[in-house]
Design a protein around this motif. Sequence first.
Motif, PDB file in Angstrom:
ATOM      1  N   GLN A  97     -19.046 -46.104  61.711  1.00 20.11           N
ATOM      2  CA  GLN A  97     -20.049 -45.294  61.028  1.00 20.11           C
ATOM      3  C   GLN A  97     -21.452 -45.597  61.534  1.00 20.11           C
ATOM      4  N   ARG A  98     -21.735 -46.858  61.759  1.00 19.40           N
ATOM      5  CA  ARG A  98     -23.063 -47.208  62.280  1.00 19.40           C
ATOM      6  C   ARG A  98     -23.265 -46.667  63.693  1.00 19.40           C
ATOM      7  N   LEU A  99     -22.232 -46.702  64.490  1.00 21.88           N
ATOM      8  CA  LEU A  99     -22.358 -46.143  65.839  1.00 21.88           C
ATOM      9  C   LEU A  99     -22.579 -44.639  65.794  1.00 21.88           C
ATOM     10  N   GLU A 100     -21.898 -43.933  64.877  1.00 19.22           N
ATOM     11  CA  GLU A 100     -22.106 -42.498  64.732  1.00 19.22           C
ATOM     12  C   GLU A 100     -23.520 -42.195  64.249  1.00 19.22           C
ATOM     13  N   GLN A 101     -24.005 -43.019  63.323  1.00 19.59           N
ATOM     14  CA  GLN A 101     -25.367 -42.806  62.844  1.00 19.59           C
ATOM     15  C   GLN A 101     -26.404 -43.122  63.907  1.00 19.59           C
ATOM     16  N   ALA A 102     -26.091 -44.089  64.778  1.00 13.03           N
ATOM     17  CA  ALA A 102     -27.047 -44.446  65.833  1.00 13.03           C
ATOM     18  C   ALA A 102     -27.193 -43.346  66.870  1.00 13.03           C
ATOM     19  N   LYS A 103     -26.132 -42.513  67.045  1.00 10.56           N
ATOM     20  CA  LYS A 103     -26.218 -41.422  68.027  1.00 10.56           C
ATOM     21  C   LYS A 103     -27.232 -40.366  67.609  1.00 10.56           C
ATOM     22  N   ASP A 104     -27.416 -40.199  66.297  1.00 12.92           N
ATOM     23  CA  ASP A 104     -28.358 -39.190  65.811  1.00 12.92           C
ATOM     24  C   ASP A 104     -29.799 -39.658  65.858  1.00 12.92           C
ATOM     25  N   LEU A 105     -30.013 -40.947  66.120  1.00 18.13           N
ATOM     26  CA  LEU A 105     -31.376 -41.476  66.171  1.00 18.13           C
ATOM     27  C   LEU A 105     -32.027 -41.150  67.506  1.00 18.13           C
ATOM     28  N   SER A 106     -33.349 -41.181  67.512  1.00 22.31           N
ATOM     29  CA  SER A 106     -34.086 -40.967  68.751  1.00 22.31           C
ATOM     30  C   SER A 106     -34.005 -42.196  69.642  1.00 22.31           C
ATOM     31  N   SER A 107     -34.440 -42.034  70.859  1.00 20.47           N
ATOM     32  CA  SER A 107     -34.386 -43.159  71.805  1.00 20.47           C
ATOM     33  C   SER A 107     -35.273 -44.307  71.342  1.00 20.47           C
ATOM     34  N   TRP A 108     -36.437 -43.957  70.795  1.00 17.86           N
ATOM     35  CA  TRP A 108     -37.343 -44.995  70.306  1.00 17.86           C
ATOM     36  C   TRP A 108     -36.727 -45.781  69.136  1.00 17.86           C
ATOM     37  N   SER A 109     -36.072 -45.056  68.209  1.00 18.37           N
ATOM     38  CA  SER A 109     -35.434 -45.721  67.070  1.00 18.37           C
ATOM     39  C   SER A 109     -34.262 -46.582  67.526  1.00 18.37           C
ATOM     40  N   GLN A 110     -33.479 -46.081  68.506  1.00 21.47           N
ATOM     41  CA  GLN A 110     -32.376 -46.885  69.026  1.00 21.47           C
ATOM     42  C   GLN A 110     -32.881 -48.150  69.706  1.00 21.47           C
ATOM     43  N   TRP A 111     -34.005 -48.034  70.446  1.00 20.10           N
ATOM     44  CA  TRP A 111     -34.558 -49.221  71.124  1.00 20.10           C
ATOM     45  C   TRP A 111     -35.074 -50.230  70.107  1.00 20.10           C
ATOM     46  N   ARG A 112     -35.731 -49.744  69.060  1.00 19.49           N
ATOM     47  CA  ARG A 112     -36.222 -50.658  68.016  1.00 19.49           C
ATOM     48  C   ARG A 112     -35.065 -51.351  67.306  1.00 19.49           C
TER      49      ARG A 112
END
Length: 744
Positions: A97-112
């Motif tokens: 679930q966390r991996l699925e939610q991380a895909k919807d985040l922007s690149s900046w949010s994923q990097w943070r």
Amino acid sequence: MERDSVFHNDRLGAPCNPLLDQLPSYQSLLYRRKPSASGSTKRRGSSRTRLGSSSSGKWGQTTLARQHEEKHRTQTLQRPVRELPKPMAEKRRDKDQRLEQAKDLSSWSQWRQGTRRTLRRLTEDGFEMLSNLELWRGDIHVIEGMFGTGILSYFSFLRFLVLLNFVMFLLMFGFVMLPIITAPHASGNTTFNHVDGFECSNYPSTSRRGLVVFHQHITDLLSGAGFLEQTYLFYGYYKVETIHFPKFTYNLPLAYLLVTIAYLFLSLIWIVKRSATGFKRKLVQDEDRFQSFCNKIFAGWDFCIVNDSAARLKRSSLLYELKTDLEEERIKQKMADRTRKEKCRIYVIRLILNLFVIAVLAACFYSIYIATNFSQKAQMTKVNFILDLIYEYLPSIVITLANFITPLIFSLIIQFEDYSPAFEIRFTLMRCVFMRLTSICVLLVSLWGQITSCQEGNCVCGYNHILYPCWESRVGQEMYKLMIFDFIIICAVTVFVEFPRKLIVDYCDCGLAKWWGQQEFAIPQNVLGIVYGQTICWIGTFYCPLLPAICTIKYFIIFYIKKVTLVNNCRPATRPFRASSSNFFFLAVLLIGLALACVPVTIGIAQISCSQACGPFVNYTTSWEVLPRTVSQLPAGARTFLLAISSEAFAVSLFVITCLAMFYVIALAGAHKRVINQLREQLVMDGRDKRFLIQKLCQAQRTCAIRSTGSGFQSHSSDRVSPSYRSNSGIFLVQPPPDSATHV
């Protein structure tokens, strides 16, 4: 109309609830309320508004529950998946679930998010690495697993003293020794007395010249004299006032004095900080005897124990503690039932025995005084190797014998004073603490009596410069000998007493050996021993700067000696001291030792004239004089600020502010205590309410069963409960709706 309640009255339409008014908590509230004219009206109003308060609190409770759930969900999402208390299948599901939610985040949010996760892992790995570097971590865990937390507290206390002495050594080495070692030609930059050539500045060398016999080196090594006297080990070697570095000038006397104040103040802060947790725990445990019984019965077992013999000892110790508590309660009842004649008899016996204790202490102190005077006079003439060593260590031998004999006498006479078992242990230990620590002060008083007395009556130099040209080094030698002799005694007792006793008990079948039994590892007595050594270290560091390093090495070796003797020679005490599971008692005794150590150090710095032939304070009357002289050389602003801080007005203002803060803390503690008592009463009343409601529910179920049996009526709905009618109160028990927020 939907009702949000459990009980309702069928005769009155008003939301009255007489059953809830019968709760013990409500009845207790009515009993404690002061009678007034409107008391009955208030009671009727409070009983009628129960339903309304329950309904009005529904939305607030729902909001609080929702906020709590949101906070819990946020904390769960922030925690790593591997730390969640869930089965492996749910952890995999959460990870997906966390991996699925991380895909919807922007690149900046994923990097943070990735950076935050990486930093958290690095922090955790760093703390884990630091915990692995902790001194004796594995050994202490093994001891805890074999003997429980009681024995563990002693070794943790020993580790604390090793770290404390190591920090003290770093202070002395970094600010006193290192500048002399690193400065170019610092050894030649010595400061001589302004009246150089005067008799007070004469300091003859004590190093042996010519052909030296081997045993003389042993004598020097054990006594600190000879080749060791004029080395970095003692005060007299540091005859330097200023060290000129390329960019600044280093004031060694000021650094020497400030480091002495710093290590005493650091020890005080460190001890108080460590003892705060134990003190709060002790207050909680000693406040309520019933709570102590509950803790021992339901939470007294040490689940770190993995050894069968240690488990049996823990069981016997818990049994002994329960017996001790019951015995204390019996003695309290006995004390309350005493007649006036019995009280007078006990007080007379205690008075006589305490006078006897005072006589024993006075005899020990007088023996130490005589031994010190005889030792100082006998050291002036050399006889042979053995006698010279005996004369050197005569005060240490007398102090050790007194510390060995007096606890036996105290343990014998305490049985006739008719105290409670716990108070007997505490009182005996406090007498032993007083004996051990005061004996050091008696040694210093007798030594200073000879230092400040001259044959002519009036000392020209302020001290006896003929017998003691560098009296600070002589005091340092006495502290050095006490430290070495204490270490020798600990090793000798282990090798020549405890180990043979273990062999005799194991391999000898005679009844005397079985009655003698195996040596017990008495925690309080061992703690008193290391506190005695630490007090010597605090006193002697000013006169022997390398004494903290010697004490660190000593305690490092003692740790392994005590570990070996605990595992192989001794067994844990079947009657442990009640405070052995916490460090508060150890740190309290250590704090007493620090307070006693500050007295002779302060007198030596501020009252007695310092030596004019050695040491960094050659050009000063007393060691404290360097501080006001340095302040007088500062710029006007800094000098005014320091003088204002040291003035009486600032001291009075600080005292008043401290008193106000203390009164505020006391008042806050009293308020917290009242709240805690109210919460305890509320918990008790909640338990009574639950018992009352369960009884009423059982009565309703029995009435329902009787009515069902008599009339043959069977219920056709599984979601409803048959009403039970009580003719005396007119109350029905109904099933609440699913969304009911009523809490009974």
